[in-house]
Scaffold this motif. Structure first.
Motif, short mmCIF file in Angstrom:
data_model
loop_
_atom_site.label_atom_id
_atom_site.label_comp_id
_atom_site.label_asym_id
_atom_site.label_seq_id
_atom_site.Cartn_x
_atom_site.Cartn_y
_atom_site.Cartn_z
N PRO A 236 -5.43 -49.08 95.48
CA PRO A 236 -5.91 -49.54 96.78
C PRO A 236 -4.93 -50.57 97.36
N PRO A 237 -4.76 -50.60 98.68
CA PRO A 237 -3.78 -51.51 99.29
C PRO A 237 -4.38 -52.89 99.58
N LEU A 238 -4.17 -53.84 98.72
CA LEU A 238 -4.66 -55.21 98.90
C LEU A 238 -3.51 -56.07 99.41
N ALA A 239 -3.46 -56.27 100.71
CA ALA A 239 -2.34 -56.99 101.34
C ALA A 239 -2.64 -58.47 101.41
N LEU A 240 -2.78 -59.10 100.26
CA LEU A 240 -3.09 -60.52 100.20
C LEU A 240 -2.21 -61.19 99.14
N PRO A 241 -1.94 -62.49 99.27
CA PRO A 241 -1.15 -63.20 98.26
C PRO A 241 -1.77 -63.05 96.87
N PHE B 251 -1.52 -60.36 94.96
CA PHE B 251 -1.67 -58.96 94.61
C PHE B 251 -0.33 -58.25 94.74
N SER B 252 -0.12 -57.23 93.92
CA SER B 252 1.13 -56.48 93.96
C SER B 252 1.31 -55.79 95.31
N PRO B 253 2.50 -55.88 95.90
CA PRO B 253 2.73 -55.20 97.18
C PRO B 253 2.94 -53.69 97.03
N GLU B 254 3.12 -53.21 95.80
CA GLU B 254 3.44 -51.80 95.61
C GLU B 254 2.33 -50.87 96.13
#
Length: 224
Positions: A36-41, A43-46
């Motif tokens: 899942p895309p968790l775009a927060l500090p 968390f992995s950006p991959e």
């Protein structure tokens, strides 16, 4: 999954198009949710990059052109694409849809594993609409006139969302419309968030019909 979107036939309607594509339109968000895309500090950006690649893949399978990307400081990449206008002088309609997700928090309140799309049987239950013809509402309607000197107005909510007030501040003359699938106990942004298929179809159809009607106003002959 990539899917070809055929050019609309003269007798085609938004209803027919949405129904024809409905299975893919349900499967595509499930693929995104599984990233899942968790775009927060922290968390992995991959996974966010993987979600970005999937969005680009889906755009390539649709009737869009000039697929690009915006990379701004301290935020996830934004994929962009354009659709040819009905006429060269038609106004711009900007559609924005986030593909990142929120962290699930504690897992014990969830009825199924977070980010694993799960079919939940059963109806969402009856909707609820407040009765506004009783004495409490009548008193509430007259109170603002006495307190402020003018009549109350009925207004929708949603302007506290950044995706609503940021465009309004940047382009004050733009019409900002919010479309979304939400009904019954969907529990948005909470444990076991659910989106019934009928609600998803209604949101997609509403958006498609709105864009078709807007385009019709700028197409020779005025037909969607």
């Amino acid at each position: 999954m990539p899917h070809e979107v055929p050019a609309p036939e003269p007798a085609s309607t938004p209803e027919a198009t949405v129904d024809r594509l409905m299975d893919d339109l349900c499967a595509d968000p499930e693929r995104l949710a599984a990233t899942p895309p968790l775009a927060l500090p922290g968390f992995s950006p991959e996974p966010v990059r993987q979600a970005r690649d999937l969005v680009v893949e889906l755009l390539r399978g649709a009737v869009v052109t000039e697929i690009g990307e915006l990379n701004l400081p301290d935020t996830a990449p934004a994929s962009t694409a354009s659709v040819p206008p009905p006429t060269p002088d038609a106004p711009t309609a900007l559609r924005y849809a986030p593909y990142d997700a929120r962290p699930p928090g504690a897992e014990h309140p969830w009825g199924s594993p977070p980010f694993e799309p799960t079919d939940i049987p059963g109806d969402t239950g009856p909707g609820d609409e407040a009765a506004t013809d009783g004495p409490a509402y009548r008193a509430a309607r007259t109170a603002p006139r006495r307190a402020r000197g003018d009549a109350p107005v009925r207004a929708p909510s949603g302007r506290s969302l950044p995706l609503a007030n940021a465009p309004a501040a940047t382009v004050p003359g733009a019409a900002v419309l919010l479309f979304g699938a939400e009904g019954g106990p969907c529990n948005p942004h909470g444990p076991t968030e659910r989106v019934p298929r009928a609600e998803r179809r209604g949101a997609l159809l509403g958006e498609a019909a709105s864009l078709a009607g807007y385009a019709a106003a700028h197409r020779p002959g005025g037909t969607a």
